[in-house]
Design a protein around this motif. Structure first.
Motif, PDB file in Angstrom:
ATOM      1  N   ASN A  91       0.825  -1.209   0.000  1.00 55.91           N
ATOM      2  CA  ASN A  91       0.000   0.000   0.000  1.00 55.91           C
ATOM      3  C   ASN A  91       0.858   1.257   0.000  1.00 55.91           C
ATOM      4  O   ASN A  91       0.580   2.217   0.706  1.00 55.91           O
ATOM      5  N   ARG A 129      -1.358   7.855  -5.770  1.00 56.51           N
ATOM      6  CA  ARG A 129      -1.792   6.798  -6.672  1.00 56.51           C
ATOM      7  C   ARG A 129      -1.116   5.503  -6.222  1.00 56.51           C
ATOM      8  O   ARG A 129       0.101   5.381  -6.212  1.00 56.51           O
ATOM      9  N   HIS A 176      -4.466   1.282  -8.066  1.00 52.51           N
ATOM     10  CA  HIS A 176      -5.042   2.304  -8.957  1.00 52.51           C
ATOM     11  C   HIS A 176      -4.488   2.139 -10.377  1.00 52.51           C
ATOM     12  O   HIS A 176      -5.237   2.145 -11.364  1.00 52.51           O
ATOM     13  N   GLN A 197      -5.359  -2.062  -0.303  1.00 53.64           N
ATOM     14  CA  GLN A 197      -6.599  -1.484   0.224  1.00 53.64           C
ATOM     15  C   GLN A 197      -7.501  -1.062  -0.932  1.00 53.64           C
ATOM     16  O   GLN A 197      -7.185  -0.136  -1.679  1.00 53.64           O
ATOM     17  N   ASP A 213     -10.287   0.408  -0.956  1.00 54.95           N
ATOM     18  CA  ASP A 213     -10.978   1.692  -0.822  1.00 54.95           C
ATOM     19  C   ASP A 213     -10.025   2.883  -0.756  1.00 54.95           C
ATOM     20  O   ASP A 213     -10.449   4.004  -0.460  1.00 54.95           O
ATOM     21  N   SER A 214      -8.743   2.680  -1.040  1.00 49.96           N
ATOM     22  CA  SER A 214      -7.786   3.791  -1.003  1.00 49.96           C
ATOM     23  C   SER A 214      -8.107   4.787  -2.118  1.00 49.96           C
ATOM     24  O   SER A 214      -8.506   4.414  -3.226  1.00 49.96           O
ATOM     25  N   THR A 215      -7.944   6.061  -1.807  1.00 45.09           N
ATOM     26  CA  THR A 215      -8.256   7.116  -2.779  1.00 45.09           C
ATOM     27  C   THR A 215      -7.015   7.934  -3.086  1.00 45.09           C
ATOM     28  O   THR A 215      -6.134   8.101  -2.239  1.00 45.09           O
ATOM     29  N   ASP A 216      -6.952   8.430  -4.325  1.00 43.38           N
ATOM     30  CA  ASP A 216      -5.834   9.296  -4.698  1.00 43.38           C
ATOM     31  C   ASP A 216      -6.176  10.748  -4.345  1.00 43.38           C
ATOM     32  O   ASP A 216      -7.202  11.026  -3.713  1.00 43.38           O
ATOM     33  N   ASN A 223     -10.299   9.483  -6.365  1.00 40.81           N
ATOM     34  CA  ASN A 223     -10.612   8.303  -7.166  1.00 40.81           C
ATOM     35  C   ASN A 223     -10.169   7.027  -6.452  1.00 40.81           C
ATOM     36  O   ASN A 223      -9.117   6.982  -5.820  1.00 40.81           O
ATOM     37  N   THR A 224     -10.976   5.975  -6.577  1.00 39.00           N
ATOM     38  CA  THR A 224     -10.613   4.653  -6.081  1.00 39.00           C
ATOM     39  C   THR A 224     -10.226   3.778  -7.276  1.00 39.00           C
ATOM     40  O   THR A 224     -10.400   4.179  -8.439  1.00 39.00           O
ATOM     41  N   SER A 284     -13.381   3.189  -9.307  1.00 38.15           N
ATOM     42  CA  SER A 284     -13.796   4.313 -10.159  1.00 38.15           C
ATOM     43  C   SER A 284     -12.856   4.467 -11.350  1.00 38.15           C
ATOM     44  O   SER A 284     -13.284   4.839 -12.448  1.00 38.15           O
TER      45      SER A 284
END
Length: 314
Positions: free
Chosen positions: A216, A223, A227, A247, A249-252, A256-257, A260
């Protein structure tokens, strides 16, 4: 330069070389049209060339290490096939009667000379030339041979050194690998993220298992590897990263996941993998496996988000 005096002496006294050549001819080891006497003369002449260690022998060794291309001029001197054949012979018989012991203890292609010179080739890395006139009973430079042993003991370049063992902390050998950059954390992160985007499993596994990089980890735009794999449509890589603890559900930095990203790029297989991973509760199984891993410290019982540090392969 060429020493004609040495050539005449070698030509007269090399009874063993002539005997071996004629035995090989008896077994049809040479091409049908080969002229054995002419080939022997060429061999003796090559043995009597005079080279300087610093400006000639070292460059010759480096040329072989560079796949036949002179590193000083960029010109190809030998074809790849000839380099492969030459290095194979150097590894098996380049050190005279000591060749077997040398490949066992040093593990590198090398060629010695009765003059006291010795060249060592590390394919794709470097070539070296060493000179010291004192010879042992095998007609090998004593000091050059000792240098090779010390070099192999210091650096992780023996052909059969275990990369995993050399990288692991507390290794008995604890050798240095000069092929790895010093202070390589940023390089490792870049290498890992690029491999995720391109679906390069070998590099990803190497970085996670040997270099102990966190699955992670992210770049300056937050990113993560998942991703990049999702955006590139690398379904198998996404599946591997998820099972390795990425993970989902990690977002940049833009929110964005991985899901997405996959939806935006219309990678249906990736969307199905991530959706299935979330819907079936596989994420909980991964979390439980992380908590039970010996390398992960005990967490509080409130089940707060767990920063994954290392995963064993599933």
């Amino acid at each position: 330069a060429f020493s004609n005096t040495a050539y005449l002496e070698v030509r007269r006294a090399s009874v063993q070389a002539k005997a071996i050549a004629y035995m090989m001819q008896e077994e049809n080891a040479f091409p049908p049209k080969a002229d054995l006497n002419m080939d022997l003369d060429m061999f003796f002449q090559c043995c009597c060339m005079e080279w300087s260690t610093r400006t000639m022998l070292s460059i010759a060794a480096a040329t072989l290490a560079n796949g036949g291309i002179n590193p000083m001029t960029g010109e190809r001197v030998f074809s790849v096939r000839y380099v492969r054949n030459c290095l194979s012979l150097m590894a098996t018989c380049g050190m005279h009667d000591f060749s077997g012991e040398f490949v066992f203890s040093v593990g590198l292609p090398a060629k010695c000379s009765r003059s006291g010179a010795l060249i060592i080739v590390i394919p794709g890395v470097m070539g070296m030339a060493v000179y010291s006139s004192r010879l042992d009973r095998n007609s090998i430079s004593t000091r050059a041979l000792e240098f090779c042993k010390l070099f192999s003991a210091k650096f992780n370049l023996h052909a059969y050194d275990s990369t995993a063992e050399a990288y692991s902390e507390g290794s008995v050998e604890n050798k240095i690998d000069p092929r790895r950059y010093c202070g390589t954390r940023h390089t490792d992160i870049s290498e890992f993220l690029s491999a995720c985007a391109h679906g390069d499993f070998n590099t990803v596994k190497h970085v996670l298992n040997y270099k102990k990089l966190d699955v992670n980890i992210c770049d300056y735009d937050k990113r993560y590897g998942i991703h990049l794999a999702a955006a590139s449509g690398k379904a198998d890589m996404v599946r591997y990263l998820l099972k390795s603890g990425a993970q989902v559900d990690s977002t940049d930095r833009w929110g964005n996941t991985a899901l997405s990203d996959a939806e935006r790029m219309k990678h249906k297989e990736v969307i199905d993998i991530i959706t299935h991973f979330i819907d079936t509760g596989e994420i909980l199984q991964v979390l439980k496996r992380v908590v039970s891993d010996d390398s992960v410290q005990e967490r509080d019982s409130d089940m707060s988000p767990i920063p994954v540090q290392r995963f064993s392969k599933s």
